[in-house]
Design a protein around this motif. Structure first.
Motif, PDB file in Angstrom:
ATOM      1  N   TRP A 517      -1.545   4.234  -2.720  1.00  0.00           N
ATOM      2  CA  TRP A 517      -2.979   4.115  -2.995  1.00  0.00           C
ATOM      3  C   TRP A 517      -3.502   5.360  -3.716  1.00  0.00           C
ATOM      4  CZ3 TRP A 517      -5.337   1.805   2.174  1.00  0.00           C
ATOM      5  CH2 TRP A 517      -5.106   0.425   2.189  1.00  0.00           C
ATOM      6  N   ILE A 518      -2.912   6.518  -3.404  1.00  0.00           N
ATOM      7  CA  ILE A 518      -3.407   7.738  -4.053  1.00  0.00           C
ATOM      8  C   ILE A 518      -2.307   8.547  -4.744  1.00  0.00           C
ATOM      9  CG2 ILE A 518      -5.380   7.970  -2.502  1.00  0.00           C
ATOM     10  CD1 ILE A 518      -3.886  10.104  -0.979  1.00  0.00           C
ATOM     11  N   ARG A 608       6.250   4.198  -2.371  1.00  0.00           N
ATOM     12  CA  ARG A 608       4.800   4.115  -2.532  1.00  0.00           C
ATOM     13  C   ARG A 608       4.188   3.043  -1.624  1.00  0.00           C
ATOM     14  NH1 ARG A 608       2.546   2.459  -7.266  1.00  0.00           N
ATOM     15  NH2 ARG A 608       0.621   3.615  -6.883  1.00  0.00           N
ATOM     16  N   HIS A 611       3.484   3.095   4.548  1.00  0.00           N
ATOM     17  CA  HIS A 611       2.197   3.488   5.105  1.00  0.00           C
ATOM     18  C   HIS A 611       2.245   4.882   5.733  1.00  0.00           C
ATOM     19  CE1 HIS A 611       0.034  -0.635   5.416  1.00  0.00           C
ATOM     20  NE2 HIS A 611       0.846  -0.614   4.380  1.00  0.00           N
ATOM     21  N   LEU A 614      -3.771   8.616   5.117  1.00  0.00           N
ATOM     22  CA  LEU A 614      -4.324   9.064   3.844  1.00  0.00           C
ATOM     23  C   LEU A 614      -5.734   9.616   4.055  1.00  0.00           C
ATOM     24  CD1 LEU A 614      -3.300   5.908   1.796  1.00  0.00           C
ATOM     25  CD2 LEU A 614      -2.091   8.094   1.848  1.00  0.00           C
ATOM     26  N   LEU A 619      -9.258   8.673  -0.861  1.00  0.00           N
ATOM     27  CA  LEU A 619      -9.353   7.221  -1.047  1.00  0.00           C
ATOM     28  C   LEU A 619     -10.677   6.824  -1.685  1.00  0.00           C
ATOM     29  CD1 LEU A 619      -7.844   5.888   2.304  1.00  0.00           C
ATOM     30  CD2 LEU A 619      -6.871   5.624   0.021  1.00  0.00           C
ATOM     31  N   ARG A 623      -8.231   3.770  -5.978  1.00  0.00           N
ATOM     32  CA  ARG A 623      -6.777   3.703  -5.829  1.00  0.00           C
ATOM     33  C   ARG A 623      -6.083   3.648  -7.178  1.00  0.00           C
ATOM     34  NH1 ARG A 623      -6.815  -1.150  -1.292  1.00  0.00           N
ATOM     35  NH2 ARG A 623      -8.092  -0.047   0.279  1.00  0.00           N
TER      36      ARG A 623
END
Length: 624
Positions: A517-518, A608, A611, A614, A619, A623
């Motif tokens: 996500w990042i 990636r 999990h 984060l 966030l 993303r």
């Protein structure tokens, strides 16, 4: 030598034999460039062409070689080149490519014949010296086998257990530079290093001295690495691909302007899809590197201090690369016949997939019985998962793959159902199989096909007869090894965890979610090694990335994909990246691997998807 008042503009037109055929013609016709380079080879093509070359020599000696045998160079290259030749001539664009494979001289002659056919005055040269089969065999037979230690396995060649068929080493760019210096318009190479054609062209253009101009040479080596895989650096395999989705059908080919000091400006073909951004360029940098040192036969590039700056749209400046002397050795790939391999696929569906896979594996192993000792590799793989509350049969169906290798051809001789062998042992359990199992209907896959083993090691550069051969004058120029090569580079590069890690709770509240996500990522292969590099988009995310991604964290994220081998780590703070090298991760590499991820390119995206916690403040920016 041309004027060095400006940088040389070099376009990368091919990252392998599978690349798009329009490349050389479109770039030569439409782009303002001084040289076009391209890479048509891989470990696969080297191995297959090299093995066939040895077989052809044997057939020729026996008088059994057919007259219509094609040359052992890349078969698609001429279709790419032919429409470009008039533009190369009219615009005075040089061409340097490594499409020669195992028949470089013949390809050069074919190119020359096409040049004459089109009535053009273009001088053709070729680079010799990469075929070191006789040299490796001589050294091995003279008792030097212990000196040939596998780069990935760390085991000596004598423990390999296979007979040497052929060997090709990676040449540097000095032969290309000399051919251009002598007036060549087109230079055909066999196995030069991926970035060597760029190094050679820049060396010729700027008149660099291999003994003294180490920083500029190193900069050109990294520029060559960035453009040698063509559209990768323009958005191919990029973690931020969703932002390029609106127009992705015709991603452009890259252009590197390499300046006198070795810094480079990366741009791309105009009016094409994709982009040149710090993200796409750092993504390609992280592909297939092995540590803070990037070795070439002309120079070693130290990349820990590399920086990238977005100058404007589709234009990135690359600086901070430092040069060190080249190693006294060069990489050499040794090919051997490995045996025969085959696979069988069973599709299973629904609930309890792991139990169904175990049921199936136990039945097939029972059918094989004592013949199991004949297989050098027998792998049962459950690939995929069923969605929760699946919306279609397809989303609930996974592939159960049986992969086998053996030197006993009889175990894979036919796909007929009445012949004992892999095919039969898989088929005969169908009526006692688990619920929801369906046999794959392409039985051809279970018939054995030859495969080759590939051993990567080092060869002293002084053992290589590197030459530039000029067809227009029928002359040969020897390329000596530079005097300043180093013999003390360690086999293992510098690996370290971050200094002064920042406590993770200092980044504030978190949300559990995919790392991707990042964080962006890029991974690849070098024989059986896999590398993976992670990067973030913002400066304040760097401290978090370097602190959270430790070697132990990577092992944790790998879970069942951790092979238990050594992992090395280093950092590139100038591009906010952390890099990991997973030694011997890919089960022998492309030519013989049992892995589905045989090029290591899926590794990064798998990681990636894992999990972790984060920070919410990152966030909130959106993303990848």
């Amino acid at each position: 030598m041309p004027s060095a008042k400006r940088g040389i503009r070099i376009a990368g037109c091919s990252g392998g034999f599978t690349d798009r055929q329009r490349a050389i013609g479109d770039i030569a016709k439409n782009c303002d460039v001084d040289c076009i380079i391209g890479d048509w080879l891989s470990e696969c093509t080297m191995t297959l062409h090299g093995a066939q070359k040895i077989e052809n020599e044997k057939l020729k000696a026996e008088g059994r070689l057919p007259e219509n045998v094609e040359g052992l160079y890349d078969p698609s290259f001429m279709e790419n080149l032919e429409p470009a030749l008039p533009y190369l001539k009219s615009k005075n664009i040089k061409l340097a490519v490594n499409a020669g494979a195992s028949d470089t001289e013949l390809l050069a002659q074919v190119v020359l014949a096409e040049v004459k056919k089109q009535g053009l005055d273009l001088k053709v040269a070729w680079v010799a010296g990469d075929d070191v089969t006789d040299t490796v065999k001589r050294l091995y037979n003279d008792g030097k086998g212990e000196d040939f230690v596998g780069l990935m396995t760390r085991k000596p060649l004598r423990e390999w257990g296979h007979d040497i068929v052929c060997a090709q080493c990676y040449l540097g760019g000095a032969g290309v530079a000399e051919a251009l210096r002598q007036g060549a318009d087109i230079v055909i190479c066999g196995r030069v290093a991926d970035a060597a054609t760029t190094v050679g062209a820049a060396m010729w253009w700027h008149g660099w001295d291999r003994e003294a101009d180490l920083d500029p040479l190193a900069g050109s080596l990294i520029a060559g690495h960035l453009i040698e895989c063509s559209s990768y650096v323009c958005g191919g395999y990029y973690s931020g691909f969703k932002n390029l989705m609106e127009s992705c059908e015709n991603i452009g080919f890259p252009i590197a302007e390499i300046l006198q000091d070795g810094t480079s400006i990366i741009t791309k073909e105009a009016n094409t899809d994709g982009e040149i951004s710090v993200g796409t360029v750092e993504s390609q940098l992280l592909y297939e590197i092995q540590g803070p040192l990037y070795y070439g036969s002309d120079v070693t590039a130290h990349i820990e201090g590399i920086k990238m700056t977005q100058l404007e749209k589709d234009k990135v400046l690359v600086t901070g690369v430092k040069g060190l002397p080249a190693p006294s050795t060069t990489k050499v790939g040794i090919t051997a016949f490995g045996g025969y391999q085959a696979e069988f696929h069973i599709f299973i569906c629904g609930l309890d997939l792991e139990a169904k896979a175990e049921w199936t594996e136990r039945q097939i192993r029972h059918s094989i019985g004592k013949n199991i000792d004949e297989f050098s590799c027998l792998s049962f793989q459950l690939n995929g998962y069923s969605m929760d509350n699946p919306r279609s049969i397809e989303s609930s169906t996974v592939d159960f793959r049986i992969f086998a290798q053996t030197k006993n051809r009889k175990l894979m001789d036919k796909t007929s159902v009445d012949v004992p062998g892999l095919n039969r042992w898989c088929l005969e359990n169908f009526l006692q199989s688990c619920p929801g199992a369906t046999l794959g209907n392409d039985m051809r896959q279970s018939e054995g096909k030859p495969f080759y083993e590939y051993f990567v090691t080092l060869l002293q550069q002084k053992e290589v007869k590197h030459q530039a051969r000029l067809l227009w004058s029928d002359s040969t120029i020897d390329i000596p090894v530079q005097k300043n090569v180093r013999t003390d580079y360690p086999r293992d590069q510098n690996s370290y965890e971050t200094t002064n890690p920042v406590p993770l709770d200092s980044f504030g509240p978190t949300t559990r979610g995919p790392l991707g996500w990042i964080v962006g990522c890029r991974s690849g292969d070098k024989a059986s090694d896999a590398n993976v590099g992670f990067y973030v988009r913002h400066d304040d995310e760097w401290d978090w990335l370097r602190s959270v991604l430790t070697i132990d964290k990577i092992k944790q994220l790998l879970e069942k994909s951790d092979k238990g081998k050594k992992i090395e780590r280093f950092e590139l703070p100038g591009i906010r990246a952390v890099h990991f090298l997973l030694l011997d991760h890919l089960d022998r590499g492309y030519n013989s691997t049992s892995e589905l991820d045989y090029l290591g390119k899926n590794l990064g995206e798998y990681l990636r998807a894992k999990h972790i916690d984060l920070p919410n403040k990152f966030l909130n920016r959106g993303r990848f």
